[in-house]
Design an enzyme around this catalytic site. Structure first.
Site, PDB file in Angstrom:
ATOM      1  N   HIS A  25       0.868  -1.186   0.000  1.00 26.10           N
ATOM      2  CA  HIS A  25       0.000   0.000   0.000  1.00 26.10           C
ATOM      3  C   HIS A  25       0.902   1.233   0.000  1.00 26.10           C
ATOM      4  O   HIS A  25       0.657   2.183   0.736  1.00 26.10           O
ATOM      5  CB  HIS A  25      -0.895   0.013   1.237  1.00 26.10           C
ATOM      6  CG  HIS A  25      -1.950  -1.045   1.253  1.00 26.10           C
ATOM      7  ND1 HIS A  25      -2.984  -1.047   2.153  1.00 26.10           N
ATOM      8  CD2 HIS A  25      -2.137  -2.143   0.471  1.00 26.10           C
ATOM      9  CE1 HIS A  25      -3.766  -2.097   1.935  1.00 26.10           C
ATOM     10  NE2 HIS A  25      -3.265  -2.785   0.923  1.00 26.10           N
TER      11      HIS A  25
ATOM     12  N   TYR B 280      15.188   3.436 -15.624  1.00 20.63           N
ATOM     13  CA  TYR B 280      15.129   2.386 -14.607  1.00 20.63           C
ATOM     14  C   TYR B 280      13.697   1.888 -14.418  1.00 20.63           C
ATOM     15  O   TYR B 280      13.470   0.698 -14.192  1.00 20.63           O
ATOM     16  CB  TYR B 280      15.714   2.885 -13.285  1.00 20.63           C
ATOM     17  CG  TYR B 280      16.353   1.768 -12.482  1.00 20.63           C
ATOM     18  CD1 TYR B 280      17.388   1.014 -13.023  1.00 20.63           C
ATOM     19  CD2 TYR B 280      15.913   1.470 -11.200  1.00 20.63           C
ATOM     20  CE1 TYR B 280      17.960  -0.018 -12.313  1.00 20.63           C
ATOM     21  CE2 TYR B 280      16.488   0.437 -10.481  1.00 20.63           C
ATOM     22  CZ  TYR B 280      17.512  -0.301 -11.034  1.00 20.63           C
ATOM     23  OH  TYR B 280      18.073  -1.329 -10.338  1.00 20.63           O
TER      24      TYR B 280
HETATM   25  O1  LIG Z   1      -5.765  -4.389   1.511  1.00 17.26           O
HETATM   26  C1  LIG Z   1      -5.910  -5.465   2.106  1.00 17.26           C
HETATM   27  O2  LIG Z   1      -6.768  -5.676   2.979  1.00 17.26           O
HETATM   28  C2  LIG Z   1      -4.917  -6.570   1.761  1.00 17.26           C
HETATM   29  O3  LIG Z   1      -4.646  -6.542   0.384  1.00 17.26           O
HETATM   30  C3  LIG Z   1      -3.649  -6.279   2.503  1.00 17.26           C
HETATM   31  O4  LIG Z   1      -2.837  -5.518   2.019  1.00 17.26           O
HETATM   32  C4  LIG Z   1      -3.432  -6.830   3.853  1.00 17.26           C
HETATM   33  O5  LIG Z   1      -4.251  -7.954   4.072  1.00 17.26           O
HETATM   34  P1  LIG Z   1      -3.650  -9.245   4.803  1.00 17.26           P
HETATM   35  O6  LIG Z   1      -2.438  -9.675   4.005  1.00 17.26           O
HETATM   36  O7  LIG Z   1      -4.758 -10.241   4.796  1.00 17.26           O
HETATM   37  O8  LIG Z   1      -3.243  -8.808   6.177  1.00 17.26           O
HETATM   38 ZN   LIG Z   2      -3.838  -4.587   0.142  1.00 11.79          ZN
END
Ligand SMILES: O=C(O)[C@@H](O)C(=O)COP(=O)(O)O
Ligand SMILES: [Zn+2]
Length: 212
Positions: A94, A119
């Site tokens: 994220h 790059y």
């Molecule tokens: O955004 C989300 O909820 C998932 O894509 C994520 O980034 C984290 O979820 P988990 O890997 O299940 O903790």
């Molecule tokens: Zn996520």
């Protein structure tokens, strides 16, 4: 690399990504392919504080054989591995600038970021946008299959990037480069810019044997 070294490597990568602010809170997930299954980060885990012994180990059928319950995106990782035989690792983040771009209106769904630097072209090439699905929606696996055949990196709308690499270092370096380019793209909004032209991209493809 044996399994125990891979477990350590996942935790180290998670720590680095978290410390760089690319996977805030408990966001993001990491996986690596094994000969007979996968290692994944557990759901709701902070990537900065992973325990090698608690990583989720799935068998070749996707069943949990040890460790904590896997990331809710396990099916997404699996679909990407199935479409990309050469992928050894996948990173989903994220990271702020890439997530910001994923929320923008009017993106080119075939390629969300311009080829600003060599790059970026070398590490990512083209970045398709996957229509919005809620996190953990199994329909996302089908939504990415066709795209994943042709692209190792993609951007989930209103969410963030997913990047595959031949190994974890490659996936991580590409994900970091994607984030830096998203940042440049946002910094340069409303500034006249000159992305690389077609001839410059062709030269990179030939020089670095890029399949983009
Ligand atoms: O955004 C989300 O909820 C998932 O894509 C994520 O980034 C984290 O979820 P988990 O890997 O299940 O903790
Ligand atoms: Zn996520």
């Amino acid at each position: 690399m044996n399994e125990s070294a891979l477990r350590e490597q996942i935790c180290e990568c998670g720590r680095v990504l978290y410390q760089r602010g690319l996977a805030p809170g408990s966001s993001g997930n990491i996986s690596v392919r094994l000969d007979d299954g996968w290692l994944l980060t557990p759901t709701n885990a902070c990537l900065g504080r992973l325990d090698p012994a608690r990583l989720s180990r799935l068998d070749a059928n996707g069943r949990l054989v040890s460790g904590d319950a896997p990331t809710k995106e396990a099916f997404l990782h699996r679909a990407m591995y199935e479409e990309r035989g050469g992928a050894g690792a996948i990173v989903h983040l994220h990271s702020t600038h890439a997530a910001a771009v994923s929320c923008m209106a009017g993106l080119d769904a075939c390629d969300c970021l311009p080829p600003l630097t060599a790059y970026y072209v070398m590490k990512i090439g083209r970045l398709p946008l996957v229509p919005y699905h809620r996190p953990g929606d199994p329909a996302l696996a089908e939504a990415i299959r066709d795209i994943a055949k042709r692209h190792h990196a993609l951007l989930l709308a209103n969410h963030g990037p997913v990047v595959a690499g031949k190994d974890l270092d490659a996936a991580m370096y590409a994900a970091e480069e994607l984030e830096e380019t998203a940042k440049l793209f946002l910094l340069l909004r409303n500034v006249p810019t000159s992305p690389l032209n077609a001839a410059q991209i062709e030269e990179l493809k030939a020089a670095f044997h890029l399949d983009i």
